[in-house]
Design a protein around this motif. Structure first.
Motif, short mmCIF file in Angstrom:
data_model
loop_
_atom_site.label_atom_id
_atom_site.label_comp_id
_atom_site.label_asym_id
_atom_site.label_seq_id
_atom_site.Cartn_x
_atom_site.Cartn_y
_atom_site.Cartn_z
N LYS A 9 1.60 4.06 5.58
CA LYS A 9 2.37 3.24 5.86
C LYS A 9 3.36 3.13 4.61
N GLU A 10 2.70 3.03 3.38
CA GLU A 10 3.52 2.70 2.00
C GLU A 10 4.31 3.80 1.52
N ILE A 11 3.75 5.25 1.99
CA ILE A 11 4.19 6.35 1.06
C ILE A 11 4.98 7.40 1.96
N ILE A 12 5.00 7.32 3.15
CA ILE A 12 5.58 8.26 3.91
C ILE A 12 6.43 7.81 5.22
N GLU A 13 6.89 6.54 5.15
CA GLU A 13 7.70 5.90 5.95
C GLU A 13 9.08 6.41 5.98
N HIS A 14 9.61 7.12 4.79
CA HIS A 14 10.99 7.71 4.78
C HIS A 14 10.77 9.04 5.25
N ARG A 15 9.71 9.60 5.69
CA ARG A 15 9.56 11.00 6.28
C ARG A 15 9.86 10.98 7.71
N GLN A 16 11.34 11.11 8.03
CA GLN A 16 11.37 10.77 9.65
C GLN A 16 10.84 12.02 10.16
N GLY A 17 10.17 11.74 11.63
CA GLY A 17 10.01 13.04 12.34
C GLY A 17 8.82 13.88 11.75
N ARG A 18 7.94 13.43 10.79
CA ARG A 18 6.81 14.15 10.41
C ARG A 18 5.89 13.44 10.97
N LYS A 19 4.78 14.15 11.97
CA LYS A 19 3.70 13.56 12.68
C LYS A 19 2.53 14.05 12.26
N ILE A 20 2.23 15.23 11.39
CA ILE A 20 1.20 15.65 10.80
C ILE A 20 1.01 15.16 9.51
N ALA A 21 -0.07 14.27 9.09
CA ALA A 21 -0.25 13.84 8.14
C ALA A 21 -0.96 14.59 6.94
N ASP A 22 -0.47 14.57 5.75
CA ASP A 22 -1.25 14.98 4.54
C ASP A 22 -2.41 14.36 4.36
N GLN A 23 -3.50 15.09 3.90
CA GLN A 23 -4.92 14.21 3.70
C GLN A 23 -5.21 13.75 2.22
N ILE A 24 -5.79 12.86 2.24
CA ILE A 24 -6.24 12.01 1.11
C ILE A 24 -7.76 11.60 1.28
N ALA A 25 -8.72 12.27 0.59
CA ALA A 25 -10.15 11.87 0.96
C ALA A 25 -10.94 11.71 -0.37
N LYS A 26 -12.11 11.37 -0.15
CA LYS A 26 -12.97 10.95 -1.31
C LYS A 26 -14.08 12.11 -1.26
N VAL A 27 -14.33 12.86 -2.33
CA VAL A 27 -15.44 13.93 -2.40
C VAL A 27 -16.09 13.74 -3.67
N HIS A 28 -17.12 14.66 -3.44
CA HIS A 28 -17.82 14.67 -4.70
C HIS A 28 -18.07 15.95 -5.56
N LEU A 29 -18.29 15.90 -6.75
CA LEU A 29 -18.43 16.98 -7.60
C LEU A 29 -19.48 17.91 -7.42
N LYS A 30 -19.43 19.23 -7.69
CA LYS A 30 -20.76 20.14 -7.34
C LYS A 30 -21.94 19.68 -8.48
N SER A 31 -21.42 19.14 -9.29
CA SER A 31 -22.38 18.69 -10.22
C SER A 31 -23.27 17.65 -10.00
N GLY A 32 -22.78 16.97 -8.75
CA GLY A 32 -23.41 15.74 -8.52
C GLY A 32 -23.06 14.49 -9.21
N LYS A 33 -22.19 14.67 -10.19
CA LYS A 33 -21.90 13.73 -11.35
C LYS A 33 -21.19 12.30 -10.30
N GLU A 34 -21.45 11.21 -10.37
CA GLU A 34 -21.16 10.07 -9.67
C GLU A 34 -19.73 9.62 -10.20
N GLN A 35 -18.79 10.60 -9.85
CA GLN A 35 -17.38 10.15 -10.19
C GLN A 35 -16.70 10.27 -8.91
N TRP A 36 -15.77 9.29 -8.61
CA TRP A 36 -15.05 9.22 -7.62
C TRP A 36 -13.63 9.65 -7.57
N ILE A 37 -13.24 10.82 -7.07
CA ILE A 37 -11.81 11.27 -7.08
C ILE A 37 -11.19 11.45 -5.73
N LEU A 38 -9.92 11.36 -5.79
CA LEU A 38 -8.99 11.68 -4.73
C LEU A 38 -8.37 13.11 -4.74
#
Length: 263
Positions: A7-36
């Motif tokens: 709602k905050e970052i794509i309200e200006h993109r009129q007509g776009r119905k398919i959203a880009d993805q933002i997800a939390k993932v884990h590194l292959k090393s298993g390190k506890e670092q949260w990245i977007l």
């Protein structure tokens, strides 16, 4: 993560119905670092694309204060969009660079050898671009790709099912070709029908079509067997082929075939 941020970052993109993805993932090393991981799916060039990627970056960074991996995936090989946003004004300078991948740059043979689900999704995108005006070739690619996906081992069925749906809808075919593809797949999976019942939450269109075709053929076979039993009874009572054909609405030649079958 995207729901609370969109709602905050794509309200200006009129007509776009398919959203880009933002997800939390884990590194292959298993390190506890949260990245977007911010992924952009772009089919072609867009004015101020790099600037928009930067706007996403600083809004996400401001909201979460986390390290961000930004990825732009372009499905059109002819894209000229840059992966850098540069801004300079009276001694103040900013350079923002993000990861850029063009699907057509991936090696097709390497993708074919890979057993990773992503490789099959990339192949589907490659085939889509290659077969814009060649539906017969697209059908052949689609059949091969579907087979490769449902044959993958040691993969969650829910993930396989999602990818089968993706391929089905991405590589769309004319109705007649879709029906032929379903018939071809039905022959191909003969002896593996139990595979169809492993997918929970609904089958993707092609496999659902196979199941429906089997059901229809079963009904038709039952009707045909029942009709033959009635005709056999009329033969025993001495009825003529022409009369049986008239009351059964079948060609006389068909009645004669059934009589030969009975003998």
């Amino acid at each position: 993560m995207q729901q609370e941020l969109f709602k905050e970052i794509i309200e200006h993109r009129q007509g776009r119905k398919i959203a880009d993805q933002i997800a939390k993932v884990h590194l292959k090393s298993g390190k506890e670092q949260w990245i977007l991981v911010h992924t952009e799916i772009q089919a072609g060039d867009e004015v101020h694309f790099a600037k928009r990627m930067f706007e996403y970056f600083y809004r996400i960074r401001d909201r979460y204060g986390k390290k961000i991996v930004a990825i732009a995936i372009f499905t059109d090989k002819g894209t000229k969009s840059t992966n850098r946003y540069h801004e300079k004004y009276y001694g103040t300078e900013l350079m923002y660079t993000f990861n850029k991948f063009v699907v057509s740059d991936f090696d097709e043979e390497e993708l074919k050898k890979s057993t990773k689900l992503l490789s099959k999704a990339l192949l589907a995108s490659l085939y889509l671009n290659r077969t814009k005006n060649e539906m017969s070739l697209r059908s052949a690619y689609k059949r091969t790709l579907l087979r490769e996906v449902w044959s993958l081992e040691n993969v969650e069925k829910t993930e396989v099912n999602a990818l089968l749906y993706f391929i089905d809808y991405l590589l769309k075919l004319p109705r007649a070709m879709t029906e032929q593809l379903i018939r071809d797949v039905k022959v191909e999976i003969k002896g593996e029908e139990e595979m169809l019942h492993q997918y929970k939450g609904g089958l993707p269109p092609t496999l659902a079509g196979v199941l429906e075709l089997e059901r229809q053929e079963g009904i038709e076979l039952g009707i045909e067997r029942g009709m033959k039993q009635i005709i056999f009874g009329l033969f025993e009572k001495g009825a003529e082929d022409e009369w049986i054909a008239e009351v059964s609405k079948l060609p006389v030649t068909k009645i004669k075939e059934i009589r030969k079958e009975l003998k």
